[in-house]
Design a protein around this motif. Structure first.
Motif, mmCIF file in Angstrom:
data_model
loop_
_atom_site.group_PDB
_atom_site.id
_atom_site.type_symbol
_atom_site.label_atom_id
_atom_site.label_comp_id
_atom_site.label_asym_id
_atom_site.label_seq_id
_atom_site.Cartn_x
_atom_site.Cartn_y
_atom_site.Cartn_z
ATOM 1 N N GLU A 197 6.757 4.302 -0.507
ATOM 2 C CA GLU A 197 7.199 3.965 -1.853
ATOM 3 C C GLU A 197 8.515 3.194 -1.781
ATOM 4 O OE1 GLU A 197 8.295 6.190 -6.102
ATOM 5 O OE2 GLU A 197 7.361 7.304 -4.449
ATOM 6 N N THR A 198 8.544 2.021 -2.385
ATOM 7 C CA THR A 198 9.739 1.186 -2.384
ATOM 8 C C THR A 198 10.696 1.642 -3.483
ATOM 9 O OG1 THR A 198 8.744 -0.425 -3.900
ATOM 10 C CG2 THR A 198 8.388 -0.760 -1.529
ATOM 11 N N SER A 199 11.912 1.118 -3.435
ATOM 12 C CA SER A 199 12.934 1.522 -4.405
ATOM 13 C C SER A 199 12.594 1.070 -5.825
ATOM 14 C CB SER A 199 14.293 0.946 -3.988
ATOM 15 O OG SER A 199 14.224 -0.472 -3.879
ATOM 16 N N ASP A 200 11.778 0.011 -5.969
ATOM 17 C CA ASP A 200 11.411 -0.464 -7.306
ATOM 18 C C ASP A 200 10.083 0.095 -7.788
ATOM 19 O OD1 ASP A 200 9.835 -1.773 -5.513
ATOM 20 O OD2 ASP A 200 10.123 -3.788 -6.349
ATOM 21 N N GLY A 201 9.568 1.135 -7.117
ATOM 22 C CA GLY A 201 8.372 1.806 -7.597
ATOM 23 C C GLY A 201 7.058 1.266 -7.078
ATOM 24 N N GLN A 202 7.083 0.393 -6.089
ATOM 25 C CA GLN A 202 5.848 -0.125 -5.496
ATOM 26 C C GLN A 202 5.362 0.815 -4.397
ATOM 27 O OE1 GLN A 202 4.215 -2.953 -6.597
ATOM 28 N NE2 GLN A 202 5.760 -2.898 -8.230
ATOM 29 N N LEU A 203 4.042 0.908 -4.254
ATOM 30 C CA LEU A 203 3.449 1.771 -3.246
ATOM 31 C C LEU A 203 2.670 0.937 -2.247
ATOM 32 C CD1 LEU A 203 2.822 4.670 -2.229
ATOM 33 C CD2 LEU A 203 0.765 4.600 -3.658
#
Length: 327
Positions: A65-71
């Motif tokens: 999970e990235t910091s901007d909410g991408q998986l």
């Protein structure tokens, strides 16, 4: 001990075949989560937070999970394409003063055992580290992952201690540490005097885990008072290659207590067999009496059954004749 890795230490043109053994172990008492009412083991299921369905193990992937909410989902096929560190060589990068290596970097400790034919080069490396008061900074691939480590000497053995990477060490970000504090000479002198009064040589054998000892005493006391129960039978068979018994601290303690009391391991089975063996002797007179009473009843029925069969056959004859005429 069982070797977990086999390879060689390489420094310069010297190659020392070695085997790797875990140098430490944890002796913590391990507990199972159980149902308080009946002692059944607590089981967990892998469920999906979206569909709420149970997910099979082969349907599980790794997600980042990235910091901007991408998986980002990574499958086994994706990971298999990555380069894997499989070298069986402990490569010495440099030798550094022992005082420069902060112990906070140390992670896991292993013993290095030399091959039978490599005793001399092993001893040569060990004595060189002692003489120069240095550690060897090495790189090694363990479990398909390259890691940083050091070689240092303990007694007659060379230790390999894996290290954390620099970015894995946190900084003490405490504002109070930057506060100006005035320390008077008298206070420093008294503090130093207190330290000297408590000075001693460190002997780790003089320290014990008091909490673990208290837990063992608590368990032992409950067993002595009979506050224990047999493991519940769940009706599930163990998989092949696994023992059907759960060998843990409670089981070991229970067996120890039973042995001390002289109770055989199969005491319950023996008492059951004794009860069964004594049953025929007590029940024999009753069975004989029942046999005598039932004997006349068995002789009477044959005399009455014969006429009934003849009557039934004579009645059936006209019916068969009538049936043949109508046909």
């Amino acid at each position: 001990m069982r070797a977990i890795w086999k390879g060689a230490v390489s420094f310069g043109l010297v190659n020392v075949p070695v085997r790797l053994f875990a140098a430490t172990e944890e002796n913590d008492i391990r507990f199972h989560q159980v149902h308080r009412e009946d002692g059944g083991r607590i089981r967990y299921k892998r469920t999906c937070s979206v569909c709420n369905e149970e997910v099979a193990f082969d349907a599980i992937a790794k997600g980042y999970e990235t910091s901007d909410g991408q998986l980002v989902i990574l499958t086994d096929e994706d990971l298999n394409q990555l380069p894997v560190a499989t070298s069986h060589e402990i490569d010495v990068v440099e030798f550094v003063p022992s005082s420069q290596v902060d112990p906070i970097l140390f992670a896991k400790t292993y013993y290095l055992e030399p091959d039978a034919k490599a005793a001399k080069p092993y001893a040569l490396l060990r004595e060189a580290l002692i003489e120069t008061e240095r550690m060897a900074i090495v790189k090694v691939a363990l479990r398909q992952k390259e890691t940083l480590a050091v070689l240092r000497v303990r007694d007659k053995a060379i230790l390999l201690q894996t290290m954390l990477w620099p970015d894995e060490i946190r900084k003490p970000d405490f504002a109070v540490l930057d506060t100006e504090v005035e320390l008077r000479p008298q206070e420093l002198k008294m503090a130093a005097s207190l330290v000297e009064s408590m000075a001693a040589d460190f002997e780790p054998e003089g320290f014990t885990d008091s909490y673990r000892e208290a837990v063992v005493e608590l368990i032992d006391a409950k067993l002595e008072r009979g506050e224990s129960a047999q493991l519940p039978d769940t009706g599930k068979k163990e998989k092949a290659g696994k023992t059907s018994e759960v060998v843990d601290l409670l089981t070991a303690l229970q067996r120890s207590v039973d042995r001390a009391r002289g109770v055989p391991a199969d005491g319950a089975a023996e008492s059951g067999d004794t009860a069964k063996a004594s049953e025929p002797a007590e029940a024999e007179p009753a069975k004989k009496a029942a046999a005598k009473k039932s004997a006349p009843a068995k002789k009477a029925p044959p005399a009455k059954k014969a006429p009934a069969k003849k009557a039934a056959s004579s009645k059936a004859a006209p019916a068969r004749k009538a049936a043949s005429k109508s046909a």
